[in-house]
Design a protein around this motif. Sequence first.
Motif, PDB file in Angstrom:
ATOM      1  N   GLU A 106       0.831  -1.202   0.000  1.00  0.00           N
ATOM      2  CA  GLU A 106       0.000   0.000   0.000  1.00  0.00           C
ATOM      3  C   GLU A 106       0.870   1.258   0.000  1.00  0.00           C
ATOM      4  OE1 GLU A 106      -3.511   2.101   2.688  1.00  0.00           O
ATOM      5  OE2 GLU A 106      -2.725   0.146   3.283  1.00  0.00           O
ATOM      6  N   ALA A 107       1.960   1.232   0.779  1.00  0.00           N
ATOM      7  CA  ALA A 107       2.878   2.375   0.832  1.00  0.00           C
ATOM      8  C   ALA A 107       3.523   2.611  -0.532  1.00  0.00           C
ATOM      9  CB  ALA A 107       3.948   2.134   1.891  1.00  0.00           C
ATOM     10  N   LYS A 108       3.901   1.533  -1.188  1.00  0.00           N
ATOM     11  CA  LYS A 108       4.536   1.653  -2.500  1.00  0.00           C
ATOM     12  C   LYS A 108       3.562   2.243  -3.521  1.00  0.00           C
ATOM     13  CE  LYS A 108       7.454  -1.137  -5.514  1.00  0.00           C
ATOM     14  NZ  LYS A 108       8.014  -2.468  -5.747  1.00  0.00           N
ATOM     15  N   LYS A 109       2.316   1.830  -3.457  1.00  0.00           N
ATOM     16  CA  LYS A 109       1.295   2.345  -4.371  1.00  0.00           C
ATOM     17  C   LYS A 109       1.106   3.855  -4.177  1.00  0.00           C
ATOM     18  CE  LYS A 109      -3.577   1.854  -5.533  1.00  0.00           C
ATOM     19  NZ  LYS A 109      -4.856   1.288  -5.146  1.00  0.00           N
ATOM     20  N   ILE A 110       1.014   4.291  -2.917  1.00  0.00           N
ATOM     21  CA  ILE A 110       0.853   5.717  -2.622  1.00  0.00           C
ATOM     22  C   ILE A 110       2.084   6.498  -3.073  1.00  0.00           C
ATOM     23  CG2 ILE A 110       0.606   7.390  -0.734  1.00  0.00           C
ATOM     24  CD1 ILE A 110      -1.051   5.225   0.737  1.00  0.00           C
ATOM     25  N   TYR A 111       3.261   5.924  -2.821  1.00  0.00           N
ATOM     26  CA  TYR A 111       4.516   6.579  -3.237  1.00  0.00           C
ATOM     27  C   TYR A 111       4.550   6.769  -4.749  1.00  0.00           C
ATOM     28  CZ  TYR A 111       9.334   6.477  -4.914  1.00  0.00           C
ATOM     29  OH  TYR A 111      10.480   6.714  -5.605  1.00  0.00           O
ATOM     30  N   ARG A 112       4.181   5.772  -5.488  1.00  0.00           N
ATOM     31  CA  ARG A 112       4.206   5.876  -6.955  1.00  0.00           C
ATOM     32  C   ARG A 112       3.209   6.915  -7.463  1.00  0.00           C
ATOM     33  NH1 ARG A 112       5.056  -0.240  -9.329  1.00  0.00           N
ATOM     34  NH2 ARG A 112       7.214  -0.412  -8.632  1.00  0.00           N
ATOM     35  N   GLU A 113       2.050   6.984  -6.847  1.00  0.00           N
ATOM     36  CA  GLU A 113       1.065   8.006  -7.237  1.00  0.00           C
ATOM     37  C   GLU A 113       1.616   9.408  -6.999  1.00  0.00           C
ATOM     38  OE1 GLU A 113      -2.452   7.084  -4.989  1.00  0.00           O
ATOM     39  OE2 GLU A 113      -2.946   5.340  -6.241  1.00  0.00           O
ATOM     40  N   LYS A 114       2.254   9.619  -5.837  1.00  0.00           N
ATOM     41  CA  LYS A 114       2.847  10.932  -5.534  1.00  0.00           C
ATOM     42  C   LYS A 114       3.989  11.245  -6.502  1.00  0.00           C
ATOM     43  CE  LYS A 114       0.991  12.423  -1.610  1.00  0.00           C
ATOM     44  NZ  LYS A 114       0.710  13.717  -1.106  1.00  0.00           N
ATOM     45  N   LEU A 115       4.783  10.236  -6.806  1.00  0.00           N
ATOM     46  CA  LEU A 115       5.911  10.434  -7.714  1.00  0.00           C
ATOM     47  C   LEU A 115       5.428  10.846  -9.103  1.00  0.00           C
ATOM     48  CD1 LEU A 115       8.997  10.240  -7.779  1.00  0.00           C
ATOM     49  CD2 LEU A 115       8.774   7.883  -8.541  1.00  0.00           C
ATOM     50  N   MET A 116       4.368  10.208  -9.568  1.00  0.00           N
ATOM     51  CA  MET A 116       3.808  10.591 -10.867  1.00  0.00           C
ATOM     52  C   MET A 116       3.220  11.998 -10.810  1.00  0.00           C
ATOM     53  SD  MET A 116       2.014   7.118 -12.292  1.00  0.00           S
ATOM     54  CE  MET A 116       1.227   7.974 -13.619  1.00  0.00           C
ATOM     55  N   TYR A 117       2.602  12.355  -9.716  1.00  0.00           N
ATOM     56  CA  TYR A 117       1.986  13.671  -9.589  1.00  0.00           C
ATOM     57  C   TYR A 117       3.038  14.787  -9.608  1.00  0.00           C
ATOM     58  CZ  TYR A 117      -0.747  17.531  -7.701  1.00  0.00           C
ATOM     59  OH  TYR A 117      -1.359  18.751  -7.515  1.00  0.00           O
ATOM     60  N   TYR A 118       4.163  14.579  -8.884  1.00  0.00           N
ATOM     61  CA  TYR A 118       5.196  15.606  -8.785  1.00  0.00           C
ATOM     62  C   TYR A 118       6.296  15.478  -9.830  1.00  0.00           C
ATOM     63  CZ  TYR A 118       3.278  17.078  -4.295  1.00  0.00           C
ATOM     64  OH  TYR A 118       2.458  17.562  -3.315  1.00  0.00           O
TER      65      TYR A 118
END
Length: 153
Positions: A106-118
């Motif tokens: 779950e942490a990895k999924k959230i991290y990837r979403e933030k990385l794509m956003y920024y």
Amino acid sequence: MTMYDKLGDLLSEALRTGELPETSKDSPEVQFFYIPKEEKKNPEKNENASPKKEASRTSENKKNQTGIRIPREKIRTPAPITKIIPEEVKKALSFVGIPENAGFDEAKKIYREKLMYYHPDRRNDNPVLQKVAKEKTARLLKEWAVIENWFSN
């Protein structure tokens, strides 16, 4: 006189007098409420009863042998075992937006979403936003390294 007749008599008397009648374990009025442990363990067998009824009685007696019945809402469940999270990891989790009780996937999924956003490549048209995105991405990568290291230990 059935159990329901006895119960009805007790209720009528309680309503008439305004108080519950005083009874003991040995009085005939309470016999159907109080079941001694010996009777629970060794139920009397009825020769006229069908095998299905007998089976239901034995399963019912097994239920009664377990002890006091407590409603589910009153049973306290033990607190889940949680890791003690260091302060730097807490800061990293809050920056990335990951809940403290999240698992690695779950942490990895959230991290990837933030990385794509920024990601800076998404901000090509505005140089100021691109600079901010580069800074956020650099910090996100640094914080993710802390989080990943903590999950691996």
